[in-house]
Write a protein that holds these residues in place. Structure first.
Motif, PDB file in Angstrom:
ATOM      1  N   ALA A 174       4.782  -0.696  -0.889  1.00 34.84           N
ATOM      2  CA  ALA A 174       5.486   0.198  -2.120  1.00 34.84           C
ATOM      3  C   ALA A 174       6.551  -1.540  -2.809  1.00 34.84           C
ATOM      4  N   LEU A 175       7.051  -2.381  -2.478  1.00 33.33           N
ATOM      5  CA  LEU A 175       8.235  -3.168  -2.428  1.00 33.33           C
ATOM      6  C   LEU A 175       7.082  -4.666  -2.711  1.00 33.33           C
ATOM      7  N   LEU A 176       5.933  -4.798  -1.379  1.00 31.69           N
ATOM      8  CA  LEU A 176       4.982  -5.806  -1.340  1.00 31.69           C
ATOM      9  C   LEU A 176       3.889  -5.972  -2.763  1.00 31.69           C
ATOM     10  N   ALA A 177       3.262  -4.788  -2.576  1.00 27.82           N
ATOM     11  CA  ALA A 177       2.775  -4.267  -4.178  1.00 27.82           C
ATOM     12  C   ALA A 177       3.277  -4.736  -5.192  1.00 27.82           C
ATOM     13  N   SER A 178       4.114  -4.771  -4.921  1.00 27.92           N
ATOM     14  CA  SER A 178       6.032  -4.659  -6.398  1.00 27.92           C
ATOM     15  C   SER A 178       5.793  -6.365  -6.485  1.00 27.92           C
ATOM     16  N   MET A 179       5.712  -7.080  -5.975  1.00 25.83           N
ATOM     17  CA  MET A 179       5.756  -8.322  -5.009  1.00 25.83           C
ATOM     18  C   MET A 179       4.335  -9.083  -6.013  1.00 25.83           C
ATOM     19  N   VAL A 180       3.836  -8.872  -5.339  1.00 25.67           N
ATOM     20  CA  VAL A 180       2.274  -9.324  -5.468  1.00 25.67           C
ATOM     21  C   VAL A 180       1.901  -8.764  -7.060  1.00 25.67           C
ATOM     22  N   GLU A 181       2.508  -7.511  -7.876  1.00 26.82           N
ATOM     23  CA  GLU A 181       2.758  -7.711  -9.335  1.00 26.82           C
ATOM     24  C   GLU A 181       2.961  -8.606  -9.723  1.00 26.82           C
ATOM     25  N   ARG A 182       4.224  -8.511  -9.683  1.00 25.75           N
ATOM     26  CA  ARG A 182       5.792  -9.507 -10.268  1.00 25.75           C
ATOM     27  C   ARG A 182       5.104 -10.916 -10.506  1.00 25.75           C
ATOM     28  N   LEU A 183       4.154 -11.616  -9.269  1.00 28.62           N
ATOM     29  CA  LEU A 183       3.375 -12.929  -8.768  1.00 28.62           C
ATOM     30  C   LEU A 183       2.708 -13.198  -9.788  1.00 28.62           C
ATOM     31  N   ALA A 184       1.616 -12.234 -10.023  1.00 26.35           N
ATOM     32  CA  ALA A 184       0.389 -12.504 -10.315  1.00 26.35           C
ATOM     33  C   ALA A 184       1.315 -12.545 -11.740  1.00 26.35           C
ATOM     34  N   GLU A 185       2.402 -11.712 -12.722  1.00 18.67           N
ATOM     35  CA  GLU A 185       2.707 -12.184 -14.228  1.00 18.67           C
ATOM     36  C   GLU A 185       3.079 -13.814 -14.104  1.00 18.67           C
ATOM     37  N   VAL A 186       3.958 -13.442 -12.927  1.00 19.76           N
ATOM     38  CA  VAL A 186       4.927 -15.545 -13.040  1.00 19.76           C
ATOM     39  C   VAL A 186       2.973 -16.596 -13.155  1.00 19.76           C
TER      40      VAL A 186
END
Length: 142
Positions: free
Chosen positions: A62-74
């Motif tokens: 869940a932490l890594l999935a959230s990180m990937v989502e935020r990176l996509a936004e960045v």
């Protein structure tokens, strides 16, 4: 920590960039570093550093999935159609532990399924920095 100025076009360029960021001083705790890279290879001024107690334990999907989502936004905001480079770092010797292997495999799996491209995964410790050998990324994540 300074941002390398040379564009990332080869594995050698990425190794040099991580070496600059690593600085050769070692680490006080486990962490993840992320570079956002524009389409032309230019590194954006943003160096993301995740320095959290959670990084020292077992990798959490869940932490890594959230990180990937935020990176996509960045990436959408700062470097449309760009990519990321990720380095997992921790204090200690260069020998990869089973926990290191689990983290690297989970990071790799999340990056492969991300909606953006990523460069070769790197690992750093108190004695240096380098690309993760592809065979370390094979196998189960548990």
């Amino acid at each position: 920590m300074q941002t390398p100025l040379k564009p990332i076009r080869t594995l050698e360029d990425l190794t040099a960039a991580w070496t600059v960021i690593d600085g050769g001083f070692g680490y006080s705790a486990p962490q993840i570093f992320i570079l956002v890279i524009e389409v032309d290879g230019t590194i954006t001024p943003t160096i993301i550093q995740i320095y959290d107690a959670e990084i020292g334990g077992e990798p959490e999907g869940a932490l890594l999935a959230s990180m990937v989502e935020r990176l996509a936004e960045v990436i959408d905001l700062q470097a449309p159609d760009g990519s990321v480079a990720v380095m997992k770092a921790r204090p200690g010797p260069a020998t990869l532990t089973r926990l290191d292997q689990r983290w690297l495999r989970e990071l790799h799996a999340h990056l492969v399924s991300a909606p953006f491209s990523s460069h070769r995964l790197f690992f750093a410790c108190d004695v240096g920095v380098g690309p993760v050998p592809p065979d370390e990324l094979l196998g189960a994540t548990a």
